[in-house]
Design a protein around this motif. Structure first.
Motif, PDB file in Angstrom:
ATOM      1  N   GLU A  29      16.127  62.249  68.988  1.00  0.00           N
ATOM      2  CA  GLU A  29      15.670  61.512  70.162  1.00  0.00           C
ATOM      3  C   GLU A  29      14.261  60.987  69.928  1.00  0.00           C
ATOM      4  OE1 GLU A  29      15.174  62.254  74.997  1.00  0.00           O
ATOM      5  OE2 GLU A  29      15.535  63.953  73.624  1.00  0.00           O
ATOM      6  N   VAL A  30      14.017  59.778  70.388  1.00  0.00           N
ATOM      7  CA  VAL A  30      12.701  59.159  70.218  1.00  0.00           C
ATOM      8  C   VAL A  30      11.629  60.052  70.852  1.00  0.00           C
ATOM      9  CG1 VAL A  30      11.252  57.177  70.796  1.00  0.00           C
ATOM     10  CG2 VAL A  30      13.656  56.835  70.171  1.00  0.00           C
ATOM     11  N   GLY A  31      10.588  60.337  70.076  1.00  0.00           N
ATOM     12  CA  GLY A  31       9.504  61.168  70.565  1.00  0.00           C
ATOM     13  C   GLY A  31       9.698  62.650  70.294  1.00  0.00           C
ATOM     14  N   SER A  32      10.891  63.020  69.821  1.00  0.00           N
ATOM     15  CA  SER A  32      11.133  64.421  69.528  1.00  0.00           C
ATOM     16  C   SER A  32      10.864  64.696  68.050  1.00  0.00           C
ATOM     17  CB  SER A  32      12.578  64.798  69.886  1.00  0.00           C
ATOM     18  OG  SER A  32      12.754  66.203  69.814  1.00  0.00           O
ATOM     19  N   SER A  33      11.093  65.935  67.645  1.00  0.00           N
ATOM     20  CA  SER A  33      10.890  66.319  66.258  1.00  0.00           C
ATOM     21  C   SER A  33      11.880  67.421  65.911  1.00  0.00           C
ATOM     22  CB  SER A  33       9.464  66.831  66.039  1.00  0.00           C
ATOM     23  OG  SER A  33       9.281  68.056  66.731  1.00  0.00           O
ATOM     24  N   LYS A  78      14.261  73.581  71.672  1.00  0.00           N
ATOM     25  CA  LYS A  78      15.049  73.236  72.857  1.00  0.00           C
ATOM     26  C   LYS A  78      16.492  73.751  72.756  1.00  0.00           C
ATOM     27  CE  LYS A  78      14.128  68.748  72.909  1.00  0.00           C
ATOM     28  NZ  LYS A  78      14.122  67.340  73.393  1.00  0.00           N
ATOM     29  N   GLY A  79      16.841  74.290  71.593  1.00  0.00           N
ATOM     30  CA  GLY A  79      18.205  74.799  71.407  1.00  0.00           C
ATOM     31  C   GLY A  79      19.219  73.724  71.125  1.00  0.00           C
ATOM     32  N   ASN A  80      18.768  72.593  70.573  1.00  0.00           N
ATOM     33  CA  ASN A  80      19.661  71.462  70.314  1.00  0.00           C
ATOM     34  C   ASN A  80      20.143  71.387  68.870  1.00  0.00           C
ATOM     35  OD1 ASN A  80      19.604  70.546  72.932  1.00  0.00           O
ATOM     36  ND2 ASN A  80      17.909  69.113  72.582  1.00  0.00           N
ATOM     37  N   MET A  81      19.725  72.348  68.045  1.00  0.00           N
ATOM     38  CA  MET A  81      20.115  72.318  66.638  1.00  0.00           C
ATOM     39  C   MET A  81      21.164  73.393  66.344  1.00  0.00           C
ATOM     40  SD  MET A  81      18.827  69.966  64.815  1.00  0.00           S
ATOM     41  CE  MET A  81      17.496  68.775  64.767  1.00  0.00           C
ATOM     42  N   PHE A  82      22.159  73.029  65.560  1.00  0.00           N
ATOM     43  CA  PHE A  82      23.252  73.932  65.222  1.00  0.00           C
ATOM     44  C   PHE A  82      23.551  73.850  63.730  1.00  0.00           C
ATOM     45  CE2 PHE A  82      23.417  72.931  69.616  1.00  0.00           C
ATOM     46  CZ  PHE A  82      23.684  74.149  70.229  1.00  0.00           C
ATOM     47  N   VAL A 118      15.515  71.047  54.712  1.00  0.00           N
ATOM     48  CA  VAL A 118      15.497  69.806  55.484  1.00  0.00           C
ATOM     49  C   VAL A 118      14.085  69.587  56.011  1.00  0.00           C
ATOM     50  CG1 VAL A 118      16.423  68.616  57.501  1.00  0.00           C
ATOM     51  CG2 VAL A 118      17.910  70.106  56.140  1.00  0.00           C
ATOM     52  N   THR A 119      13.581  68.381  55.874  1.00  0.00           N
ATOM     53  CA  THR A 119      12.219  68.091  56.328  1.00  0.00           C
ATOM     54  C   THR A 119      12.236  67.202  57.567  1.00  0.00           C
ATOM     55  OG1 THR A 119      11.999  66.078  54.991  1.00  0.00           O
ATOM     56  CG2 THR A 119      11.421  68.192  53.945  1.00  0.00           C
TER      57      THR A 119
END
Length: 669
Positions: free
Chosen positions: A268-272, A279-283, A258-259
């Motif tokens: 979220e706007v401004g994130s990557s 941030k621990g937001n990926m699962f 995944v790229t």
């Protein structure tokens, strides 16, 4: 002259009473009473009744050791088995002793009961009790034996039919009648509608809402209306019927390329991508253990099994959203990464194939193997290791009430040649291979919820009600178990000395986890703390965990587009070539769809003799301390139930499966 007052209770179950003669003999350290007929004016031993009787002796029998109860024919009446619940004996010295039985007794049969305080083997000091214990265990070891279900799978009980197991471990007649009524009602409705056995294909998605007239739940209707939505797809990994599969993604697998460009529009706007990972937001959902298992055939052609990967992100609204799906483990031009921005039906099909793999994993591994079959291992090990006077037997037995019965039936109805799992995309051979792979990788910590949650990095993911309720229940059960175990095992030395306790854990390690030391499962107990933790897991598994993966099956999986065991067409290999017609052609045909929906109805229903978690209708402990511990356990469960009800009243989607009032005390369906 000495008088012993006896109160004898007949079970409150159908046909429990008897017209036969009942005789009692009391055996003490100073001798035994005469064989005495229990006979009052009127009818004795009616269903649900208690009767008071007297046994007279010419001298005190000393400390009571055993009670012998015999059932013999009265006149020429036909045989009627008697369900003998318990006897309470008041001695001339004023001692009140409980003798639990809770079993069916046939004509000409005699049972010997031990009463009083729960006893470990090394605590028996009278030759008669030592001999009684030895004979009981010889009988139990000959009755409860093991056999193989297949190489690399947990061992199962040796009974071939439910008629072979002890009558008190079978379903009651009323529960069987309830189950058969539901099955007949389902079959009649499907036949009247011409759905049963139909090889036709669904013409529209809406047609599937007409499978059953009256079997609708708030949740099943919600699923039918919202199954296409991404936030609901993500929600199910937290609070659906398989909440034990995703984990926090600290780095992307090398085979899932995944790229940043692919997923940036969905963050979220401004994130990557990297920031969200940090941030621990990926699962991640990764079904790699399914990779390479040959699929089943359908109409002479192989079906399709996708060992997929799905990347999910917790967005600013605290919703878990799928943002990338790859349907097979090895990336290639024929195995693209699907995105929410792809054509609607491409993305929908990608999610359907993920859910198909998850459904097979859920039913075979997380439902049947990790709750039903493990509960059976725990049960058979207990039945062949502990006499009924052992404290661990008294503690554990209520949580194995109907496990042998339901599992023998399930191996025919679900895992048999005509069973639902044989009609899955994997087929029966593939399902067994999936279970075999999972058992080879299974760890002790994965069955202990606090460690499981921590290992998957899910301590802080929002709206995870399975975690919130499950951890509270784990702590409540652990507190109860700790109190009971420490009462009977005040030191580690007591654990070492208890050969029956050591036999139990050895049986489980050998027959459940096949002696796999790498799993972390104990092969022996060394400390009280180890016994508490393991026993907590043993009770949690067939109660809380089973409820989590079983109770919502009709709610979530009866709607085939959301989750089904079989998909007919191959997964998409290129983008832009699908339509809603493709979706309909991919779903199972009408007959296969309704068969699965009917099975899920049966598995999710509530039947007579339902016993909620923490309810112990059979009085087995005689001492006041464990009785008080049970009351405190029940009070804690009641308090949690109220809190969950209050929480749910504020939720759009109430999570009810781990409300203690909705959790059965054993695997019974």
């Amino acid at each position: 002259m000495a008088e012993y007052k006896l109160e004898i209770t007949t079970g409150d179950v159908q046909y429990a009473g008897t017209s036969d003669y009942i005789y009692v003999t009391l055996v003490g350290t100073e001798g035994q009473s005469e064989r005495t007929l229990m006979d009052n004016y009127g009818f004795d031993f009616q269903t649900g009744a208690s009767g008071s009787y007297t046994v007279k002796t010419s001298f005190s029998l000393g400390k009571l050791l055993l009670v012998k109860v015999e059932k013999n024919q009265y006149l020429c009446l036909p045989e009627d088995e008697w369900y003998f619940s318990k006897m309470v004996v008041t001695t001339p010295e004023g001692d009140v002793i409980l003798y639990p039985c809770y079993r069916w007794i046939g004509r000409g049969e005699m049972v010997e009961l031990r009463g009083g305080r729960a006893m470990k083997a090394f605590e028996d000091d009278h030759p008669l009790l030592i001999d009684h214990r030895k004979k009981e265990m010889m009988l139990k070891k000959s009755l409860f034996q093991w056999k193989s279900m297949g190489e690399g799978l947990p061992h199962i009980n040796s009974f071939n039919d439910v008629s072979e197991i002890p009558a008190e471990m079978r379903f009651s007649d009323s529960r069987i009648a309830d189950f058969n009524y539901s099955r007949k009602k389902i079959g009649i409705e499907l036949k009247i509608k011409g759905l049963l056995g139909s090889t036709a294909y669904w013409e529209t998605i809406e047609d599937m809402k007409k499978i059953f007239w009256f079997k609708k739940t708030t949740m099943s209707e919600y699923v039918a209306d919202h199954w296409m939505e991404d936030d609901f797809f993500g929600y199910q990994f937290l609070n659906g019927v398989n909440p034990g599969v995703i984990k926090r993604c600290s780095e992307l697998p090398i085979n899932f390329p995944v790229t940043e460009e692919m997923v940036k529009p969905f963050l979220e706007v401004g994130s990557s991508l990297q920031k969200e990972i940090e941030k621990g937001n990926m699962f991640l959902y990764d079904q790699k253990k399914m990779d390479g298992i040959p699929p089943a055939a359908y109409n002479g052609e192989p079906l399709h099994v996708t060992a997929g990967l799905c990347l999910l992100n917790v967005n600013p609204e605290n919703k878990l959203m799928p943002i990338a799906i790859q349907l097979n483990q090895q990336p290639s031009e024929k195995n693209p990464i699907f995105l929410p921005s792809d054509p609607e039906t491409d993305w929908l099909l990608a999610k359907m194939f993920i859910k198909n793999a998850d459904c097979m994993d859920h039913e075979s591994v997380h439902h049947f193997m990790r709750t039903h079959f493990l509960a059976e291992v725990f049960a058979v090990a207990a039945l062949c290791s502990f006499p009924v006077i052992h404290p661990m037997y008294k503690l554990l037995l209520p949580h194995f009430r109907h496990t042998l019965h339901i599992n023998i039936r399930a191996r025919l109805s679900v895992l048999g040649p005509d069973g639902a799992l044989n009609n899955s995309s994997l087929g029966l051979d593939g399902v067994k291979e999936l279970m075999r792979r999972d058992l080879s990788e299974m760890t002790y910590s994965s069955l202990c919820l606090p460690e499981n949650i921590a290992a998957r990095g899910l301590e802080s993911i929002p709206n995870f009600y399975y975690r919130d309720d499950g951890l509270k229940l784990w702590n409540i059960i652990q507190s109860f178990v700790k109190a009971v175990v420490e009462h009977y095992y005040p030191s580690d030395c007591e654990v070492h000395r208890d050969t029956e306790l050591q036999d139990w854990i050895s049986e489980i390690f050998t027959h459940g986890f096949l002696g796999n030391k790498a799993s972390g499962f104990p092969a022996a107990f060394h400390t009280v703390e180890e016994v508490v933790k393991f026993t907590t897991m043993v009770i949690f598994t067939p109660t809380v965990q089973h409820a989590a993966v079983n109770s919502g099956q009709y709610d979530y999986n009866s709607w085939a587009p959301n989750s089904t065991l079989r998909l007919r067409k191959p997964p998409p290999t290129t983008k832009g070539q699908s339509s809603m017609t493709t979706v309909l052609e991919t779903l199972p045909n009408v007959g296969d769809t309704v068969l699965l929906a009917g099975m899920l109805w049966l598995l999710s229903d509530r039947y007579s003799n339902y016993i909620p978690l923490g309810t112990y209708p059979e009085e087995r402990f005689d001492e006041p301390e464990p009785k008080q511990m049970i009351k405190e356990f029940q009070a804690a469960l009641s308090c949690l139930s109220e809190a969950i009800t209050t929480r749910n009243s504020h939720l759009e989607l109430p999570y009810t499966y781990l409300d203690p009032a909705e959790i059965e005390n054993s695997v019974s369906i």
